[in-house]
Design a protein around this motif. Structure first.
Motif, PDB file in Angstrom:
ATOM      1  N   GLN A 193       1.920   0.774 -10.097  1.00  0.00           N
ATOM      2  CA  GLN A 193       2.299  -0.641 -10.029  1.00  0.00           C
ATOM      3  C   GLN A 193       1.152  -1.495  -9.496  1.00  0.00           C
ATOM      4  O   GLN A 193       0.499  -1.125  -8.519  1.00  0.00           O
ATOM      5  CB  GLN A 193       3.510  -0.821  -9.103  1.00  0.00           C
ATOM      6  N   LYS A 205       0.833  -1.207   0.000  1.00  0.00           N
ATOM      7  CA  LYS A 205       0.000   0.000   0.000  1.00  0.00           C
ATOM      8  C   LYS A 205       0.871   1.261   0.000  1.00  0.00           C
ATOM      9  O   LYS A 205       0.507   2.288  -0.583  1.00  0.00           O
ATOM     10  CB  LYS A 205      -0.917  -0.009   1.225  1.00  0.00           C
ATOM     11  N   HIS A 206       2.029   1.174   0.629  1.00  0.00           N
ATOM     12  CA  HIS A 206       2.928   2.327   0.740  1.00  0.00           C
ATOM     13  C   HIS A 206       3.974   2.381  -0.374  1.00  0.00           C
ATOM     14  O   HIS A 206       4.977   3.085  -0.249  1.00  0.00           O
ATOM     15  CB  HIS A 206       3.617   2.320   2.106  1.00  0.00           C
ATOM     16  N   ARG A 207       3.741   1.637  -1.458  1.00  0.00           N
ATOM     17  CA  ARG A 207       4.679   1.684  -2.587  1.00  0.00           C
ATOM     18  C   ARG A 207       4.731   3.105  -3.154  1.00  0.00           C
ATOM     19  O   ARG A 207       3.713   3.825  -3.147  1.00  0.00           O
ATOM     20  CB  ARG A 207       4.267   0.671  -3.664  1.00  0.00           C
ATOM     21  N   GLN A 208       5.883   3.521  -3.646  1.00  0.00           N
ATOM     22  CA  GLN A 208       6.047   4.878  -4.171  1.00  0.00           C
ATOM     23  C   GLN A 208       5.310   5.071  -5.487  1.00  0.00           C
ATOM     24  O   GLN A 208       4.697   6.106  -5.725  1.00  0.00           O
ATOM     25  CB  GLN A 208       7.536   5.208  -4.340  1.00  0.00           C
ATOM     26  N   ASN A 209       5.375   4.051  -6.353  1.00  0.00           N
ATOM     27  CA  ASN A 209       4.721   4.126  -7.656  1.00  0.00           C
ATOM     28  C   ASN A 209       3.337   3.484  -7.573  1.00  0.00           C
ATOM     29  O   ASN A 209       3.196   2.265  -7.614  1.00  0.00           O
ATOM     30  CB  ASN A 209       5.576   3.425  -8.709  1.00  0.00           C
ATOM     31  N   LYS A 210       2.303   4.309  -7.449  1.00  0.00           N
ATOM     32  CA  LYS A 210       0.947   3.795  -7.266  1.00  0.00           C
ATOM     33  C   LYS A 210       0.390   3.141  -8.529  1.00  0.00           C
ATOM     34  O   LYS A 210      -0.667   2.503  -8.486  1.00  0.00           O
ATOM     35  CB  LYS A 210       0.018   4.936  -6.838  1.00  0.00           C
ATOM     36  N   GLN A 237      -0.280  -4.668  -7.435  1.00  0.00           N
ATOM     37  CA  GLN A 237       0.186  -5.214  -6.156  1.00  0.00           C
ATOM     38  C   GLN A 237       0.137  -6.743  -6.164  1.00  0.00           C
ATOM     39  O   GLN A 237      -0.880  -7.326  -6.528  1.00  0.00           O
ATOM     40  CB  GLN A 237      -0.692  -4.694  -5.010  1.00  0.00           C
TER      41      GLN A 237
END
Length: 256
Positions: A106, A99-104, A108
């Motif tokens: 992407q 959820k906290h990935r930098q590139n939204k 999951q």
């Protein structure tokens, strides 16, 4: 090319000391983890991969999402084996990391290795699966070592979490093939380029131009395995022929 953020969840419970996979379940899992990382990064340079363990006293993030192979390698080989698995909480922590990935942009994905008995009930697993599905998290499961205990539970979990065939369950009993080799040809990585395995530039989803040593090692490993199986088949046939010959000679002696 699929753009993904993937968390690999590894089982580091006491069951992973078992030697039914080479050299132990944990070692087989570590090698497969390294293979999956290389495959994901080679398939799309904008992909990221993280690593989490869910044995011991509870889930632990070993590496946040990264393209640095060294961080994954360090995390996989620096983890202690202890305790029981915490499958449900492990997947929830993995989902939180995604959820906290930098590139939204992407997609999951969680790839979870399960090599010890799952303690959660079918109802608890169904609730977890629906939560993952609602949050658009695909979940791939590598079910190995304790497949007699876990398969029925994981099949129900897979049915509940699967959304338009975005999640996969691969069950691997102990046998002659290495764990990573089975994963390489499975639905988990098939979409990442294994269909190009016969190409001169790709093998097992690995770009030979990017990593020629790994591609060569995989090719040689699979060729050796194929030769070994052919030898065993030949020896088995020869043994069967010899037994048949002995039985025929015994029958002839009895008739005399």
């Amino acid at each position: 090319m699929v753009l993904e953020a993937t968390i690999i969840a590894i089982d580091n419970s006491e069951y992973m000391r078992n030697g039914d996979f080479v050299t132990t379940r944990y070692d087989a899992q570590a090698t497969a983890t390294e293979y999956i990382f290389q495959n994901k990064i080679n398939s799309n340079p904008e992909n990221t991969v993280g690593l989490l363990s869910y044995g011991g006293s509870g889930p632990q993030v070993l590496s946040t999402l990264t393209t640095d192979f060294g961080k994954i390698l360090s995390g996989a080989h620096g983890t202690k084996i202890s305790g029981e698995n915490h499958f449900s909480s492990g997947l929830q922590v993995a989902a939180l990391a995604l959820k906290h990935r930098q590139n939204k942009v992407q997609n999951q994905r969680i790839i979870a290795f399960v090599g010890s008995p799952i303690r959660e009930s079918d109802k608890e697993l169904e609730k977890l699966a629906k939560k993952m599905k609602k949050n658009n998290v695909a979940v791939d499961i590598v079910n190995f070592g304790e497949e007699n205990v876990n398969t029925a539970k994981l099949e129900k979990f897979h049915t509940a979490v699967n959304n338009h065939d975005n999640s996969h369950l691969v069950t691997v009993p102990p046998g002659p093939r290495l764990l990573y080799e089975v994963i390489a040809t499975s639905s988990i990585l098939a979409e990442e380029g294994f269909e190009m395995a016969d190409s001169n530039d790709f093998f097992g989803g690995v770009d030979a131009n990017m990593d020629p040593d790994l591609a060569l090692a995989l090719r040689l490993s699979l060729e050796e395995e194929k030769q070994r199986q052919e030898r065993e088949a030949k020896e088995s046939k020869e043994t069967k022929d010899d037994l048949t010959k002995i039985e025929e000679e015994d029958e002839e002696r009895k008739e005399k």
